[in-house]
Design an enzyme around this catalytic site. Structure first.
Site, PDB file in Angstrom:
ATOM      1  N   HIS A 216      -2.257  -2.390  -9.501  1.00 32.58           N
ATOM      2  CA  HIS A 216      -3.212  -1.723  -8.614  1.00 32.58           C
ATOM      3  C   HIS A 216      -4.467  -2.586  -8.527  1.00 32.58           C
ATOM      4  O   HIS A 216      -4.867  -3.213  -9.498  1.00 32.58           O
ATOM      5  CB  HIS A 216      -3.582  -0.337  -9.175  1.00 32.58           C
ATOM      6  CG  HIS A 216      -4.206   0.551  -8.160  1.00 32.58           C
ATOM      7  ND1 HIS A 216      -5.538   0.501  -7.862  1.00 32.58           N
ATOM      8  CD2 HIS A 216      -3.662   1.467  -7.341  1.00 32.58           C
ATOM      9  CE1 HIS A 216      -5.808   1.377  -6.910  1.00 32.58           C
ATOM     10  NE2 HIS A 216      -4.682   1.979  -6.575  1.00 32.58           N
TER      11      HIS A 216
ATOM     12  N   ASP B   5       2.704   5.418  -6.601  1.00 31.34           N
ATOM     13  CA  ASP B   5       3.945   5.299  -5.820  1.00 31.34           C
ATOM     14  C   ASP B   5       5.188   5.187  -6.678  1.00 31.34           C
ATOM     15  O   ASP B   5       6.301   5.328  -6.172  1.00 31.34           O
ATOM     16  CB  ASP B   5       3.846   4.076  -4.895  1.00 31.34           C
ATOM     17  CG  ASP B   5       2.780   4.283  -3.841  1.00 31.34           C
ATOM     18  OD1 ASP B   5       1.769   3.559  -3.874  1.00 31.34           O
ATOM     19  OD2 ASP B   5       2.938   5.214  -3.037  1.00 31.34           O
TER      20      ASP B   5
ATOM     21  N   HIS C 221       0.866  -1.202   0.000  1.00 29.94           N
ATOM     22  CA  HIS C 221       0.000   0.000   0.000  1.00 29.94           C
ATOM     23  C   HIS C 221       0.897   1.245   0.000  1.00 29.94           C
ATOM     24  O   HIS C 221       1.762   1.365  -0.839  1.00 29.94           O
ATOM     25  CB  HIS C 221      -0.933  -0.109   1.211  1.00 29.94           C
ATOM     26  CG  HIS C 221      -2.053   0.878   1.287  1.00 29.94           C
ATOM     27  ND1 HIS C 221      -2.425   1.720   0.267  1.00 29.94           N
ATOM     28  CD2 HIS C 221      -2.888   1.177   2.323  1.00 29.94           C
ATOM     29  CE1 HIS C 221      -3.447   2.473   0.659  1.00 29.94           C
ATOM     30  NE2 HIS C 221      -3.739   2.173   1.899  1.00 29.94           N
TER      31      HIS C 221
HETATM   32  C1  SDX Z   1      -1.420   2.140  -3.308  1.00 26.74           C
HETATM   33  O1  SDX Z   1      -6.127   0.732  -3.147  1.00 26.74           O
HETATM   34  C2  SDX Z   1      -5.665   1.892  -3.394  1.00 26.74           C
HETATM   35  O2  SDX Z   1      -6.372   2.782  -3.889  1.00 26.74           O
HETATM   36  C3  SDX Z   1      -4.208   2.088  -3.016  1.00 26.74           C
HETATM   37  C4  SDX Z   1      -3.572   3.422  -3.426  1.00 26.74           C
HETATM   38  C5  SDX Z   1      -4.209   4.577  -2.696  1.00 26.74           C
HETATM   39  O3  SDX Z   1      -4.091   5.707  -3.204  1.00 26.74           O
HETATM   40  O4  SDX Z   1      -4.714   4.357  -1.563  1.00 26.74           O
HETATM   41  O5  SDX Z   1      -3.702   3.619  -4.815  1.00 26.74           O
HETATM   42  C6  SDX Z   1      -2.088   3.450  -3.057  1.00 26.74           C
HETATM   43  O6  SDX Z   1      -1.340   1.342  -2.415  1.00 26.74           O
HETATM   44  C7  SDX Z   1      -0.923   1.822  -4.694  1.00 26.74           C
HETATM   45  C8  SDX Z   1      -0.347   0.376  -4.827  1.00 26.74           C
HETATM   46  C9  SDX Z   1       1.084   0.429  -4.289  1.00 26.74           C
HETATM   47  N1  SDX Z   1       1.644  -0.955  -4.183  1.00 26.74           N
HETATM   48  C10 SDX Z   1       2.635  -1.360  -4.998  1.00 26.74           C
HETATM   49  O7  SDX Z   1       3.104  -0.703  -5.912  1.00 26.74           O
HETATM   50  C11 SDX Z   1       3.187  -2.736  -4.640  1.00 26.74           C
HETATM   51  C12 SDX Z   1       3.308  -3.597  -5.912  1.00 26.74           C
HETATM   52  N2  SDX Z   1       1.950  -3.895  -6.382  1.00 26.74           N
HETATM   53  C13 SDX Z   1       1.395  -5.217  -6.043  1.00 26.74           C
HETATM   54  O8  SDX Z   1       1.729  -5.597  -4.725  1.00 26.74           O
HETATM   55  C14 SDX Z   1      -0.093  -5.304  -6.415  1.00 26.74           C
HETATM   56  O9  SDX Z   1      -0.204  -4.820  -7.684  1.00 26.74           O
HETATM   57  C15 SDX Z   1      -1.134  -4.647  -5.556  1.00 26.74           C
HETATM   58  C16 SDX Z   1      -1.023  -5.020  -4.117  1.00 26.74           C
HETATM   59  C17 SDX Z   1      -1.082  -3.158  -5.673  1.00 26.74           C
HETATM   60  C18 SDX Z   1      -2.493  -5.128  -6.079  1.00 26.74           C
HETATM   61  O10 SDX Z   1      -2.573  -6.490  -5.716  1.00 26.74           O
HETATM   62  P1  SDX Z   1      -3.682  -7.421  -6.365  1.00 26.74           P
HETATM   63  O11 SDX Z   1      -4.980  -6.688  -6.501  1.00 26.74           O
HETATM   64  O12 SDX Z   1      -3.683  -8.710  -5.654  1.00 26.74           O
HETATM   65  O13 SDX Z   1      -3.066  -7.599  -7.803  1.00 26.74           O
HETATM   66  P2  SDX Z   1      -3.834  -8.246  -8.960  1.00 26.74           P
HETATM   67  O14 SDX Z   1      -4.953  -9.133  -8.497  1.00 26.74           O
HETATM   68  O15 SDX Z   1      -4.167  -7.152  -9.926  1.00 26.74           O
HETATM   69  O16 SDX Z   1      -2.693  -9.191  -9.602  1.00 26.74           O
HETATM   70  C19 SDX Z   1      -2.975  -9.794 -10.837  1.00 26.74           C
HETATM   71  C20 SDX Z   1      -1.700 -10.546 -11.222  1.00 26.74           C
HETATM   72  C21 SDX Z   1      -1.243 -11.571 -10.198  1.00 26.74           C
HETATM   73  O17 SDX Z   1      -0.530 -12.566 -10.922  1.00 26.74           O
HETATM   74  P3  SDX Z   1      -1.370 -13.923 -11.380  1.00 26.74           P
HETATM   75  O18 SDX Z   1      -1.740 -14.626 -10.095  1.00 26.74           O
HETATM   76  O19 SDX Z   1      -2.577 -13.444 -12.182  1.00 26.74           O
HETATM   77  O20 SDX Z   1      -0.360 -14.692 -12.236  1.00 26.74           O
HETATM   78  O21 SDX Z   1      -0.618  -9.614 -11.359  1.00 26.74           O
HETATM   79  C22 SDX Z   1       0.429  -9.983 -10.485  1.00 26.74           C
HETATM   80  C23 SDX Z   1      -0.213 -10.811  -9.393  1.00 26.74           C
HETATM   81  O22 SDX Z   1       0.756 -11.672  -8.817  1.00 26.74           O
HETATM   82  N3  SDX Z   1       0.988  -8.732  -9.947  1.00 26.74           N
HETATM   83  C24 SDX Z   1       2.276  -8.414  -9.992  1.00 26.74           C
HETATM   84  C25 SDX Z   1       2.365  -7.122  -9.445  1.00 26.74           C
HETATM   85  N4  SDX Z   1       1.132  -6.711  -9.087  1.00 26.74           N
HETATM   86  C26 SDX Z   1       0.283  -7.713  -9.401  1.00 26.74           C
HETATM   87  N5  SDX Z   1       3.363  -9.086 -10.416  1.00 26.74           N
HETATM   88  C27 SDX Z   1       4.565  -8.453 -10.309  1.00 26.74           C
HETATM   89  N6  SDX Z   1       4.713  -7.212  -9.806  1.00 26.74           N
HETATM   90  C28 SDX Z   1       3.638  -6.522  -9.353  1.00 26.74           C
HETATM   91  N7  SDX Z   1       3.785  -5.304  -8.840  1.00 26.74           N
END
Ligand code: SDX
Length: 431
Positions: free
Chosen positions: A308, A366, A267
């Site tokens: 996201h 971020d 996050h």
């Molecule tokens: C913020 O919610 C908000 O509004 C948050 C925010 C706000 O203003 O409050 O916008 C602020 O928190 C932004 C996000 C910051 N976090 C990061 O940058 C950390 C890296 N991102 C990931 O941890 C992830 O993308 C999340 C946590 C942000 C979202 O997680 P999800 O919803 O579980 O991701 P998803 O379901 O969209 O993933 C789909 C696929 C998965 O792979 P498969 O199982 O389909 O094979 O994409 C992969 C995930 O493993 N994936 C990534 C990835 N993010 C998702 N793989 C590699 N790197 C990544 N960053």
């Protein structure tokens, strides 16, 4: 107009239940499942609440597919270009843009509450010298609930407003004190002749033995960063504040729970994690290795600043920050910053990679914010603290909306139980 419904049919028994469909002003309709447990004996299952609307809200609207973000209906790019952080704070709290006298009164009120109780100053010395400023923030903000007993009746709108103003006003002072404590420098009192962001820079970077002038470019950049980070629908930290507040808890304690949730690298902690990731990658030649790690299900490494839960398009805030990154880095002569060059190359390569394209993983807010904070000489361990200062406005606005909502009930999700069935106690002698 006939009521819109969906029908749930239990195939095994043929039982049916019509559930109401609710539509807001924007966004997908929702199915009201509140009767499901009583009428059919079923719960719904939605880990991470990916498809669950937890509340009604009029504050912020996001369209993840189109990359749209509206604060009380105003597009984020217009507010970023034309507004100021305190004007956006007024908008998020009150629902409308202020006229000039309203903005002046609000600004004066906030700036009149920037000081913290003198007893609080001693709290900072109680932490380990190298405590992460977010750890200090969680502790000190929570301890505000031990003060201000003159405005803790959350059912009194005036008390709610005073608590809201105090929280927004004091976050920069507490944040700066957390930073000073972590670098062993003396605490700096607020100077209410400065603006909200100028005061924060003053409290963070001025020292008793030298003159300090707030850099207007840095002040303007901070104000824009705070506008972009002010609110974001029912994200993890805002949902935490709502859940804590739903029990009637002290508002300052609720904001402290939001800071806790924001700290995680998935996050708000991602901005700090992006910088540390770029430092670890080090060079463009290593990008391939780290992209492979990010795609490897057995590797916990994720590409920080990408992806996201809601945006399956470019985060509109990232688009604004990308442009701003160029301006700020060019302004202070660090556009050749190797980390910025590396970030641009990483973004370029990732956006052409099938794994990221198929999963609609774009740079989020971020990805660039950390680079801008670095260019503003904000220490890396303070990046998420900056996010918390800005998001306090969104947390407070959501808390006020929830507490004053007559439909409000205590949040209490259920579970899918996989544990033992009932069994009798075995005496120690028989184990
Ligand atoms: C913020 O919610 C908000 O509004 C948050 C925010 C706000 O203003 O409050 O916008 C602020 O928190 C932004 C996000 C910051 N976090 C990061 O940058 C950390 C890296 N991102 C990931 O941890 C992830 O993308 C999340 C946590 C942000 C979202 O997680 P999800 O919803 O579980 O991701 P998803 O379901 O969209 O993933 C789909 C696929 C998965 O792979 P498969 O199982 O389909 O094979 O994409 C992969 C995930 O493993 N994936 C990534 C990835 N993010 C998702 N793989 C590699 N790197 C990544 N960053």
């Amino acid at each position: 107009m006939p009521k819109e419904t969906v029908t749930v049919i239990v195939n095994a028994t043929g039982e049916q239940l019509e559930l109401p469909v609710l539509r807001g002003s924007h966004g997908p309709p929702v199915i009201d499942i509140s009767q499901l447990p009583a009428k059919l004996g079923y719960f719904t299952y939605d880990p991470g609440f990916k498809g669950t609307a937890s509340c009604h809200s009029d504050i912020t609207y996001i369209d993840g597919d189109k990359g749209i973000l509206l604060y009380r209906g105003y597009p984020i790019d217009q507010l970023a270009e034309k507004s100021s952080f305190l004007e956006v704070a007024y908008l998020l709290l009150k629902g409308e843009l202020p006229d000039h006298p309203q903005l002046q009164t609000f600004t004066d009120t906030i700036m009149d509450h920037t000081m913290i109780h003198e007893n609080l100053r001693s709290f900072f010395g109680g932490f380990r010298y190298d405590a992460h400023p977010m750890a200090t923030m969680v502790g000190v903000v929570g301890s505000l609930s031990a003060f201000y007993h003159d405005s803790t009746d959350i059912n009194n709108p005036r008390h709610r407003e005073i608590a809201a103003h105090r929280m927004i006003a004091k976050m920069p002072t507490i944040a700066a004190a957390s930073y000073k404590s972590s670098v062993g420098q003396p605490y700096v009192y607020p100077n209410n002749k400065l603006g909200y962001c100028g005061n924060l820079l003053h409290m963070m970077f001025s020292v008793p033995c030298a003159e300090y002038e707030v850099n207007p470019v840095a002040e303007k950049a901070l104000d824009l960063l705070f506008i972009l980070h002010a609110d974001h629908e029912q994200n993890a930290s805002t949902s935490t504040v709502r859940l804590a507040g739903s029990s009637g808890a002290n508002p300052f304690a609720c904001i402290s729970s939001g800071i806790t949730a924001l700290w995680g690298p998935a996050h708000g902690g991602a901005n700090e994690a992006v910088l540390r990731m770029l430092e670890e990658i080090g060079d463009v030649s290593n990008i391939g290795k780290y992209l492979a790690k990010a795609k490897d299900k057995n590797d916990p490494f994720r590409l920080m600043g990408f992806g996201h839960r809601v945006y399956k398009n470019y985060d509109p805030r990232a688009r604004i920050l990308r442009k701003m990154c160029h301006e700020v880095l060019h302004e202070n002569g660090s556009s050749a910053d190797p980390l910025f060059e590396l970030a641009l190359r990483l973004e370029d390569i990732a956006l052409q990679d099938d794994y990221f394209i198929e999963r609609k993983l774009y740079p989020n807010v971020d990805f660039y914010s950390g680079l801008i904070y670095k260019a503003l000489k904000i220490p890396t361990n303070m990046f998420t603290v900056m996010f918390a200062i800005a998001r306090t406005v969104g947390w407070v606005a959501n808390w006020m909306e929830m507490v004053s909502d007559p439909r409000g009930v205590i949040g209490r999700p259920r579970q899918l139980y996989d544990g033992h069935c009932k069994r009798d106690y075995t005496p120690l002698s028989e184990r």
